[in-house]
Design an enzyme around this catalytic site. Structure first.
Site, PDB file in Angstrom:
ATOM      1  N   GLU A   1      48.003  42.655  40.508  1.00 55.91           N
ATOM      2  CA  GLU A   1      48.528  42.160  39.230  1.00 55.91           C
ATOM      3  C   GLU A   1      49.846  42.774  38.763  1.00 55.91           C
ATOM      4  O   GLU A   1      49.894  43.501  37.757  1.00 55.91           O
ATOM      5  CB  GLU A   1      47.483  42.382  38.135  1.00 55.91           C
ATOM      6  CG  GLU A   1      46.261  41.530  38.281  1.00 55.91           C
ATOM      7  CD  GLU A   1      45.325  41.620  37.064  1.00 55.91           C
ATOM      8  OE1 GLU A   1      45.588  42.419  36.150  1.00 55.91           O
ATOM      9  OE2 GLU A   1      44.343  40.873  37.033  1.00 55.91           O
TER      10      GLU A   1
ATOM     11  N   GLU B   1      39.295  38.571  41.512  1.00 55.20           N
ATOM     12  CA  GLU B   1      38.607  39.079  40.317  1.00 55.20           C
ATOM     13  C   GLU B   1      38.286  37.914  39.403  1.00 55.20           C
ATOM     14  O   GLU B   1      39.120  37.026  39.195  1.00 55.20           O
ATOM     15  CB  GLU B   1      39.490  40.047  39.506  1.00 55.20           C
ATOM     16  CG  GLU B   1      39.580  41.435  40.065  1.00 55.20           C
ATOM     17  CD  GLU B   1      40.443  42.359  39.211  1.00 55.20           C
ATOM     18  OE1 GLU B   1      40.429  42.241  37.968  1.00 55.20           O
ATOM     19  OE2 GLU B   1      41.129  43.197  39.817  1.00 55.20           O
TER      20      GLU B   1
HETATM   21  C1  BGC Z   1      42.296  44.487  36.395  1.00 55.92           C
HETATM   22  C2  BGC Z   1      41.034  45.349  36.425  1.00 55.92           C
HETATM   23  C3  BGC Z   1      40.408  45.332  35.036  1.00 55.92           C
HETATM   24  C4  BGC Z   1      39.973  43.899  34.767  1.00 55.92           C
HETATM   25  C5  BGC Z   1      39.162  43.715  33.473  1.00 55.92           C
HETATM   26  C6  BGC Z   1      42.132  43.162  35.671  1.00 55.92           C
HETATM   27  O1  BGC Z   1      43.321  42.850  35.004  1.00 55.92           O
HETATM   28  O2  BGC Z   1      42.750  44.260  37.718  1.00 55.92           O
HETATM   29  O3  BGC Z   1      41.384  46.628  36.834  1.00 55.92           O
HETATM   30  O4  BGC Z   1      39.367  46.227  34.913  1.00 55.92           O
HETATM   31  O5  BGC Z   1      41.154  43.113  34.647  1.00 55.92           O
HETATM   32  O6  BGC Z   1      39.969  43.901  32.359  1.00 55.92           O
END
Ligand code: BGC
Length: 500
Positions: free
Chosen positions: A206, A401
């Site tokens: 990111e 994610e």
């Molecule tokens: C990040 C994680 C973070 C998750 C939840 C993402 O932007 O890569 O490290 O914990 O969001 O906020």
């Protein structure tokens, strides 16, 4: 007049990130119908993700050097403003301890997880960021990778997830053009040490969220300035130069990795958020296009086309003289990644407001259940995947994610069990939209739930839980939540080709 945001609001939005067109065919189907049609390809990868600083602890163990996050939490007490406590991830969830992580791997097995995305702490491998290699740090990930493989779990390694070695920060960090070589050197060590067993590498996590929002806000806090959100046009555009160093470093790592012929694949993880205009007016449409350009296209175009989008480049150039060397751009063009990782949490809704930075007003989350990372809108995932398919030649994509936390509204503990209905719904609905994108031709190959464990959520410390496994941060006791069983059930039913 620019609007005044309080700090919580500011950081909430910063982590939410900025975020494009309405979904079409689902309009006629209920989400239950979409779920019933859900069927993933046999080789679909069922995974989960974490990041080193958020889980490992052992912050000074075995010769590890300090990272900027060690400094933020131990010296600047960066969590204090948001949590009222000086929290650190010095111990985090103790995943540095092999006894502990072996139990964690068992839990992954129990859930049916096939692939685990984790990150390496640069300052474990190179305590000063460059120079001497720390054999004990190298050994830790060696063992972890072997242990994962012994449990038939594929290791997916993120090379950089935000924890820059402090010694490099002291030299200017990502503002220093030398950062490209520092990173390339570190990434080469990672390939040489682990490339025999790891077959999926992710260069960066990111760039947008980290370099354009989070880091600038933290630096303002440390300098006792009032953090400005959205960032001013000038400070934002200046930081685009740093983020360019990430882009070149990424392309160099891809080039070096291919030259080593290790037989695996390499990609990058981007924060992707589809952007929707409040109305169909020309002005709101422009706000949407700009937000999409700043948040999504800037990065997708850079890594997949080797160019920056002209409209955004022109916009930035009205503020700062930005020049990118032709040799950097051809490095990017000649080294496209094997896959794109997308992190999807929420869409971005915008309207035009000429008094706001770049004329963009970010609209507040309309949901009653205020999820930590913004509006819950599963169709946004479908829209994002389809847009990448259509506009970028249908590259291989992994959702690296996706997940949620709702605080006290969810994660309810009753009789030793943890009920998190909202998270269960979130996972099911997003997977249904991911599946719908596959059925409409998107080259989506896997899903990594964020996150397996509750962990240290950056500036929000331990106060924001995203895990499907509850962690008691005092005792380190792990308790699978209802969502753990839900995710396990989805994986199992897909294996058995049963409808959900
Ligand atoms: C990040 C994680 C973070 C998750 C939840 C993402 O932007 O890569 O490290 O914990 O969001 O906020």
């Amino acid at each position: 007049m620019r609007k005044n945001f309080n700090l919580l609001w500011i950081l909430f939005f910063a982590l939410l990130g900025c975020k494009t067109e309405q979904s079409k065919d689902s309009k006629n189907l209920t989400s239950q119908e979409i779920r019933q049609k859900m069927s993933f390809p046999d080789d679909f990868v069922w995974g989960t993700a974490t990041a080193a600083y958020q889980i490992e602890g052992g912050y000074q163990a075995d010769g590890k050097g300090a990272s900027i996050w060690d400094t933020y939490t131990n010296e600047h007490h960066i969590t204090f403003f948001l949590t009222g406590e000086k929290q650190t991830a010095n111990t985090a969830i103790n995943h540095y301890d092999r006894k502990q992580y072996l139990q964690d791997i068992q839990l992954m097995k129990q859930a049916g997880i096939r692939s685990y995305r984790f990150s390496v702490a640069w300052s474990r491998i190179l305590p000063e960021g460059i120079g001497e290699i720390n054999p004990k740090g190298v050994a830790y990930y060696d063992q972890l990778i072997d242990d994962l493989l012994a449990h038939d779990i594929e290791p997916v390694l993120t090379i950089y997830h935000w924890d820059l070695p402090q010694k490099l920060a002291d030299k200017g960090g990502w503002t220093n053009p030398k950062s490209v070589d520092w990173y390339a050197n570190y990434a080469n060590i990672i390939f040489d040490k682990y490339g025999d067993r790891v077959k999926k590498f992710i260069t960066f996590n990111e760039p947008f969220i980290n370099q354009l929002f989070l880091e600038p806000l933290i630096q303002q806090g440390i300098n006792h300035e009032i953090p400005q959100f959205p960032p001013s046009e000038r400070s934002f555009t200046k930081n685009v130069k740093n983020v360019h160093h990430w882009m070149i470093a990424h392309a160099k790592a891809v080039q070096n990795y291919r030259q080593k012929q290790l037989g695996g694949t390499i990609g990058i993880t981007l924060s992707i958020s589809p952007v929707y205009p409040k109305t169909q007016s020309t002005e709101d449409f422009l706000a949407m296009k700009r937000t999409d350009g700043i948040h999504n296209r800037w990065f997708l175009d850079a890594v997949l086309k080797g160019e920056y989008p002209t409209d955004i480049l022109q916009l930035y150039r009205t503020i700062e003289p930005l020049e990118f060397l032709p040799k950097d751009m051809s490095l990017l063009r000649n080294n496209p990644p094997d896959f794109i990782g997308i992190n999807y949490y929420a869409p971005t809704r915008v309207q035009w407001d000429e008094d706001e930075s770049f004329g963009i007003e970010l609209l507040p989350n309309p949901d009653d259940n205020q999820a930590f990372n913004g509006e819950v809108y599963p169709e946004g995932l479908y829209d994002a995947l389809m847009k990448i398919k259509t506009n970028y030649g249908n590259p291989v994509v992994y959702i690296t994610e996706n997940g949620a936390g709702f605080g006290k509204k969810d994660d309810q503990i009753r009789d030793g069990k943890i009920y998190d209905n909202l998270r269960c719904d979130y996972i099911r609905e997003h997977l249904a939209q991911a599946n719908r994108a596959i059925q409409n031709g998107a080259n989506l190959k896997g899903y990594y739930l964020w996150s397996f464990f509750d962990n240290f959520e950056w500036v929000f410390g331990f106060d924001r839980r995203f895990g499907v496994v509850h962690v008691d941060f005092e005792t380190q006791k792990r308790t699978p939540k209802q969502s753990f069983y839900e995710y396990a059930k989805i994986i199992k039913k897909q294996d058995l080709k049963m409808p959900l």
